[in-house]
Design a protein around this motif. Structure first.
Motif, PDB file in Angstrom:
ATOM      1  N   ALA A   1     -45.203   1.313 116.020  1.00 32.99           N
ATOM      2  CA  ALA A   1     -45.320   2.703 116.475  1.00 32.99           C
ATOM      3  C   ALA A   1     -46.198   2.829 117.713  1.00 32.99           C
ATOM      4  O   ALA A   1     -46.001   3.732 118.527  1.00 32.99           O
ATOM      5  N   LYS A   2     -47.151   1.929 117.888  1.00 30.35           N
ATOM      6  CA  LYS A   2     -48.063   2.021 119.026  1.00 30.35           C
ATOM      7  C   LYS A   2     -47.384   1.657 120.347  1.00 30.35           C
ATOM      8  O   LYS A   2     -47.904   1.977 121.415  1.00 30.35           O
ATOM      9  N   ALA A   3     -46.248   0.958 120.273  1.00 28.99           N
ATOM     10  CA  ALA A   3     -45.590   0.494 121.495  1.00 28.99           C
ATOM     11  C   ALA A   3     -44.217   1.123 121.715  1.00 28.99           C
ATOM     12  O   ALA A   3     -43.532   0.775 122.670  1.00 28.99           O
ATOM     13  N   MET A   4     -43.803   2.047 120.842  1.00 29.11           N
ATOM     14  CA  MET A   4     -42.492   2.678 120.992  1.00 29.11           C
ATOM     15  C   MET A   4     -42.455   3.602 122.199  1.00 29.11           C
ATOM     16  O   MET A   4     -43.466   4.199 122.568  1.00 29.11           O
ATOM     17  N   ASN A   5     -41.268   3.737 122.797  1.00 32.25           N
ATOM     18  CA  ASN A   5     -41.069   4.804 123.778  1.00 32.25           C
ATOM     19  C   ASN A   5     -40.530   6.038 123.057  1.00 32.25           C
ATOM     20  O   ASN A   5     -40.314   6.030 121.848  1.00 32.25           O
ATOM     21  N   ILE A   6     -40.309   7.104 123.815  1.00 28.68           N
ATOM     22  CA  ILE A   6     -39.898   8.370 123.189  1.00 28.68           C
ATOM     23  C   ILE A   6     -38.563   8.229 122.480  1.00 28.68           C
ATOM     24  O   ILE A   6     -38.402   8.670 121.334  1.00 28.68           O
ATOM     25  N   GLN A   7     -37.588   7.615 123.140  1.00 31.45           N
ATOM     26  CA  GLN A   7     -36.238   7.545 122.583  1.00 31.45           C
ATOM     27  C   GLN A   7     -36.202   6.731 121.294  1.00 31.45           C
ATOM     28  O   GLN A   7     -35.501   7.094 120.336  1.00 31.45           O
ATOM     29  N   ASN A   8     -36.916   5.635 121.247  1.00 26.69           N
ATOM     30  CA  ASN A   8     -36.956   4.801 120.045  1.00 26.69           C
ATOM     31  C   ASN A   8     -37.613   5.551 118.893  1.00 26.69           C
ATOM     32  O   ASN A   8     -37.159   5.485 117.743  1.00 26.69           O
ATOM     33  N   ALA A   9     -38.698   6.268 119.176  1.00 23.88           N
ATOM     34  CA  ALA A   9     -39.387   7.028 118.135  1.00 23.88           C
ATOM     35  C   ALA A   9     -38.484   8.108 117.546  1.00 23.88           C
ATOM     36  O   ALA A   9     -38.491   8.348 116.334  1.00 23.88           O
ATOM     37  N   LEU A  10     -37.691   8.752 118.396  1.00 23.61           N
ATOM     38  CA  LEU A  10     -36.757   9.763 117.899  1.00 23.61           C
ATOM     39  C   LEU A  10     -35.658   9.120 117.071  1.00 23.61           C
ATOM     40  O   LEU A  10     -35.251   9.646 116.030  1.00 23.61           O
ATOM     41  N   TYR A  11     -35.158   7.980 117.525  1.00 23.47           N
ATOM     42  CA  TYR A  11     -34.090   7.286 116.809  1.00 23.47           C
ATOM     43  C   TYR A  11     -34.545   6.856 115.418  1.00 23.47           C
ATOM     44  O   TYR A  11     -33.756   6.883 114.465  1.00 23.47           O
ATOM     45  N   MET A  12     -35.807   6.488 115.293  1.00 26.30           N
ATOM     46  CA  MET A  12     -36.326   6.009 114.011  1.00 26.30           C
ATOM     47  C   MET A  12     -36.397   7.105 112.948  1.00 26.30           C
ATOM     48  O   MET A  12     -36.619   6.819 111.777  1.00 26.30           O
ATOM     49  N   GLN A  13     -36.201   8.364 113.357  1.00 27.63           N
ATOM     50  CA  GLN A  13     -36.231   9.458 112.394  1.00 27.63           C
ATOM     51  C   GLN A  13     -34.910   9.616 111.646  1.00 27.63           C
ATOM     52  O   GLN A  13     -34.790  10.455 110.759  1.00 27.63           O
ATOM     53  N   PHE A  14     -33.918   8.785 111.984  1.00 38.19           N
ATOM     54  CA  PHE A  14     -32.611   8.870 111.343  1.00 38.19           C
ATOM     55  C   PHE A  14     -32.305   7.560 110.624  1.00 38.19           C
ATOM     56  O   PHE A  14     -32.436   6.472 111.197  1.00 38.19           O
ATOM     57  N   SER A  15     -31.930   7.662 109.371  1.00 42.60           N
ATOM     58  CA  SER A  15     -31.574   6.490 108.580  1.00 42.60           C
ATOM     59  C   SER A  15     -30.578   6.916 107.515  1.00 42.60           C
ATOM     60  O   SER A  15     -30.127   8.067 107.482  1.00 42.60           O
ATOM     61  N   ALA A  16     -30.234   5.992 106.646  1.00 39.92           N
ATOM     62  CA  ALA A  16     -29.281   6.305 105.561  1.00 39.92           C
ATOM     63  C   ALA A  16     -29.881   7.285 104.564  1.00 39.92           C
ATOM     64  O   ALA A  16     -29.157   7.981 103.855  1.00 39.92           O
ATOM     65  N   GLN A  17     -31.218   7.346 104.504  1.00 36.64           N
ATOM     66  CA  GLN A  17     -31.878   8.197 103.513  1.00 36.64           C
ATOM     67  C   GLN A  17     -32.297   9.555 104.066  1.00 36.64           C
ATOM     68  O   GLN A  17     -32.363  10.538 103.339  1.00 36.64           O
ATOM     69  N   THR A  18     -32.583   9.625 105.350  1.00 42.22           N
ATOM     70  CA  THR A  18     -33.115  10.871 105.889  1.00 42.22           C
ATOM     71  C   THR A  18     -32.630  11.100 107.322  1.00 42.22           C
ATOM     72  O   THR A  18     -32.323  10.156 108.045  1.00 42.22           O
ATOM     73  N   SER A  19     -32.566  12.387 107.678  1.00 42.71           N
ATOM     74  CA  SER A  19     -32.239  12.783 109.050  1.00 42.71           C
ATOM     75  C   SER A  19     -33.092  14.000 109.380  1.00 42.71           C
ATOM     76  O   SER A  19     -32.796  15.114 108.948  1.00 42.71           O
ATOM     77  N   ASP A  20     -34.146  13.786 110.122  1.00 40.29           N
ATOM     78  CA  ASP A  20     -35.113  14.851 110.413  1.00 40.29           C
ATOM     79  C   ASP A  20     -34.686  15.624 111.652  1.00 40.29           C
ATOM     80  O   ASP A  20     -35.303  15.542 112.713  1.00 40.29           O
TER      81      ASP A  20
END
Length: 275
Positions: free
Chosen positions: A219-238
């Motif tokens: 998380a300390k090295a993510m850019n904006i787009q990667n951080a947003l992408y990580m909010q979506f998975s098979a279990q959750t979509s924020d």
């Protein structure tokens, strides 16, 4: 009258096409002000209130200052390295008339001809073996390497049309090759170099796949787009936090593109005229 009618019809067609092109952006913007349930049930309608509550929550939850800092760091460092290395390589290859120079040029631009998906696993393994996975430095090196082929290709064609007599005159006056490059050749490359800077800035700022492959879940090295992408998975979509995040991530790149688009057209046009 016929000419006026044709122009009017053309304007209407362009306007309609523009609306269709802007529709996804408009829907993202409108729904970024809605809570999740309202977004699902009334996706095409305007929000009941234009409160910035979701934006404030997203800014805090995603730690946007850190994400913006990371993305800005990657963009500035990557574009700076490309702007320094690509013109040098393109200039040397364009001015060296040999088979080795041609082979080197083809090797440099070869990644442009191969889909990134076909070698991204190999690239990730190489970066991991070098111990550069999960940190900022590794991502900066990889993003720079991925941007250089196109930059060298564009600048190489431009350099070939720069009059070599200018360099010969500088040599007669006693200027070294390094001084000739920085004082004569590099300023003449400004149109195409500006185009390269704009394209690479947008590419690195909006990158998702490469940042995810190299940085991963750090998380300390993510850019904006990667951080947003990580909010979506098979279990959750924020969605209620992702959409405001997308809007805030798009604003800098849109502003940058609007102010710099004339330089893109100018650089490409200059290269075409010289060719």
């Amino acid at each position: 009258m016929k000419k006026i009618k044709k122009i009017s019809v053309l304007n209407v067609v362009v306007f309609i096409c523009s609306i269709f092109w802007l529709m996804p952006l408009l829907l993202i913007f409108i729904n970024s002000f809605k809570p999740y349930n309202d977004m699902i049930q009334r996706f095409l309608s305007l929000p009941k209130s234009w409160s910035l509550h979701m934006y404030i929550e997203t800014w805090t939850k995603f730690r946007f200052p850190r994400l913006i800092g990371n993305t800005l760091l990657y963009t500035v460092c990557g574009v700076s390295m490309v702007s320094l290395l690509a013109p040098m390589a393109a200039y040397k290859l364009a001015r060296t008339k040999s088979r080795l120079s041609s082979v080197c040029f083809m090797l440099i631009i070869m990644p442009m001809m191969v889909p990134f998906q076909s070698y991204m696993i190999t690239l990730t393994r190489l970066v991991a073996n070098l111990g550069l996975t999960g940190n900022r430095f590794g991502y900066i090196l990889v993003s720079t390497g991925l941007c250089i082929p196109l930059a060298v290709y564009m600048i190489h064609g431009f350099v070939k049309n720069v009059p070599i007599e200018l360099e010969e005159c500088a040599c007669i006056d006693g200027a070294s090759k390094v001084r000739t490059y920085f004082t004569i050749v590099l300023p003449l490359l400004k149109p195409i170099l500006t185009t390269v800077v704009v394209l690479d800035t947008l590419s690195i700022w909006n990158d998702v796949i490469t940042n995810q492959l190299i940085v991963g879940g750090n998380a300390k090295a993510m850019n904006i787009q990667n951080a947003l992408y990580m909010q979506f998975s098979a279990q959750t979509s924020d969605w209620e936090h992702a959409l405001p995040g997308i809007v805030m991530a798009m604003i800098p790149s849109l502003i940058f593109f609007v102010f710099m688009q004339k330089h893109i057209v100018g650089g490409i046009t200059a290269g075409a005229v010289k060719g």
